[in-house]
Design a protein around this motif. Structure first.
Motif, PDB file in Angstrom:
ATOM      1  N   GLN A   1      10.396  72.434  56.364  1.00 46.28           N
ATOM      2  CA  GLN A   1      10.378  71.256  55.501  1.00 46.28           C
ATOM      3  C   GLN A   1      11.479  71.344  54.454  1.00 46.28           C
ATOM      4  O   GLN A   1      12.066  70.334  54.085  1.00 46.28           O
ATOM      5  CB  GLN A   1       9.006  71.104  54.842  1.00 46.28           C
ATOM      6  N   THR A   2      11.782  72.541  53.975  1.00 45.70           N
ATOM      7  CA  THR A   2      12.855  72.712  53.008  1.00 45.70           C
ATOM      8  C   THR A   2      14.190  72.313  53.628  1.00 45.70           C
ATOM      9  O   THR A   2      14.997  71.631  53.004  1.00 45.70           O
ATOM     10  CB  THR A   2      12.916  74.183  52.535  1.00 45.70           C
ATOM     11  N   THR A   3      14.416  72.710  54.870  1.00 42.22           N
ATOM     12  CA  THR A   3      15.654  72.349  55.568  1.00 42.22           C
ATOM     13  C   THR A   3      15.748  70.842  55.754  1.00 42.22           C
ATOM     14  O   THR A   3      16.809  70.245  55.529  1.00 42.22           O
ATOM     15  CB  THR A   3      15.715  73.055  56.942  1.00 42.22           C
ATOM     16  N   ALA A   4      14.645  70.209  56.139  1.00 47.82           N
ATOM     17  CA  ALA A   4      14.640  68.753  56.324  1.00 47.82           C
ATOM     18  C   ALA A   4      14.895  68.035  55.004  1.00 47.82           C
ATOM     19  O   ALA A   4      15.694  67.089  54.946  1.00 47.82           O
ATOM     20  CB  ALA A   4      13.321  68.304  56.937  1.00 47.82           C
TER      21      ALA A   4
ATOM     22  N   ALA B   1      18.483  68.424  54.043  1.00 47.25           N
ATOM     23  CA  ALA B   1      19.328  67.565  54.869  1.00 47.25           C
ATOM     24  C   ALA B   1      19.254  66.110  54.413  1.00 47.25           C
ATOM     25  O   ALA B   1      20.287  65.427  54.342  1.00 47.25           O
ATOM     26  CB  ALA B   1      18.928  67.687  56.338  1.00 47.25           C
ATOM     27  N   VAL B   2      18.058  65.631  54.094  1.00 45.07           N
ATOM     28  CA  VAL B   2      17.904  64.252  53.624  1.00 45.07           C
ATOM     29  C   VAL B   2      18.669  64.053  52.322  1.00 45.07           C
ATOM     30  O   VAL B   2      19.387  63.063  52.150  1.00 45.07           O
ATOM     31  CB  VAL B   2      16.414  63.883  53.448  1.00 45.07           C
ATOM     32  N   VAL B   3      18.543  64.999  51.404  1.00 44.73           N
ATOM     33  CA  VAL B   3      19.249  64.898  50.125  1.00 44.73           C
ATOM     34  C   VAL B   3      20.763  64.933  50.355  1.00 44.73           C
ATOM     35  O   VAL B   3      21.506  64.145  49.763  1.00 44.73           O
ATOM     36  CB  VAL B   3      18.801  66.021  49.154  1.00 44.73           C
ATOM     37  N   ALA B   4      21.231  65.812  51.235  1.00 49.29           N
ATOM     38  CA  ALA B   4      22.676  65.920  51.501  1.00 49.29           C
ATOM     39  C   ALA B   4      23.222  64.630  52.115  1.00 49.29           C
ATOM     40  O   ALA B   4      24.267  64.125  51.692  1.00 49.29           O
ATOM     41  CB  ALA B   4      22.949  67.109  52.413  1.00 49.29           C
ATOM     42  N   VAL B   5      22.530  64.098  53.096  1.00 48.96           N
ATOM     43  CA  VAL B   5      22.987  62.865  53.749  1.00 48.96           C
ATOM     44  C   VAL B   5      22.938  61.696  52.755  1.00 48.96           C
ATOM     45  O   VAL B   5      23.849  60.853  52.721  1.00 48.96           O
ATOM     46  CB  VAL B   5      22.154  62.573  55.016  1.00 48.96           C
TER      47      VAL B   5
END
Length: 188
Positions: free
Chosen positions: A3-6, A9-13
């Motif tokens: 969940q941390t990776t997801a 990724a959402v924040v980065a995108v």
């Protein structure tokens, strides 16, 4: 960890999307020679997209890193994030359609003034209609987080089986069996 990776990724995108929108807005402001009506409409679309990305980034970040109850359904954080992302998503869609309509009017008629005359209408449709829909959803209790898979872990639109989606069709439970039938499922 997953969940941390997801969430990361959402924040980065979302940040990349915000940077792209900021570039479009800044180029419009900084270079007067490229200020056309079509470009102005693109700036309005970019404002909506920027707000949507910021709301999604805040929701994903808070769902991952804020304290446990920060994004619970009744909190101000959750209601605000849900309202902002819902409104900006609808505005983004409306501005995309409005730009298409504007270009259609110009190219179909060959008259730029026809499109110019309808810009106020585009603003009413692209800012006003999403606001009316989002306010109706807010006052109808549809915005928030109910920890279902539909809300993706942060505040957006709550799933409320007891609330009618379409009053003319009755409540959701009376319509849902239509989609549970095997034939209907294979059709969709």
């Amino acid at each position: 960890p997953r969940q941390t990776t997801a969430s990361t990724a959402v924040v980065a995108v979302a940040c990349l999307s915000m940077a792209g929108c900021a570039f479009i807005i800044a180029s419009y402001v900084l270079w007067p020679d490229i200020r056309t009506r079509t470009r102005q409409l693109l700036v309005f679309l970019s404002l909506a997209d920027f707000t949507n990305s910021a709301g999604n980034a805040a929701g994903a970040a808070c769902a991952q890193w804020c304290e446990s109850g920060a994004m619970a359904t009744g909190t101000v954080n959750c209601q605000l994030q849900s309202f902002v992302t819902t409104y900006s998503s609808l505005c983004s869609f409306a501005w995309t359609v409005s730009i298409a309509a504007f270009l259609y009017w110009i190219f179909r008629s060959g008259d730029v003034l026809l499109g110019e005359k309808r810009v106020k209408l585009l603003h009413i449709v692209s800012w006003g209609l999403p606001l009316a829909i989002t306010l109706a959803a807010q006052f109808g209790g549809a915005l928030g987080n109910d920890d279902s898979l539909d809300s993706s872990g942060w505040c957006w639109v709550r799933r409320q089986p007891e609330t009618p989606r379409f009053p003319a069709l009755g409540n959701r439970s009376s319509v849902e069996p239509l989609f549970e039938d095997r034939r209907a499922r294979t059709f969709w």
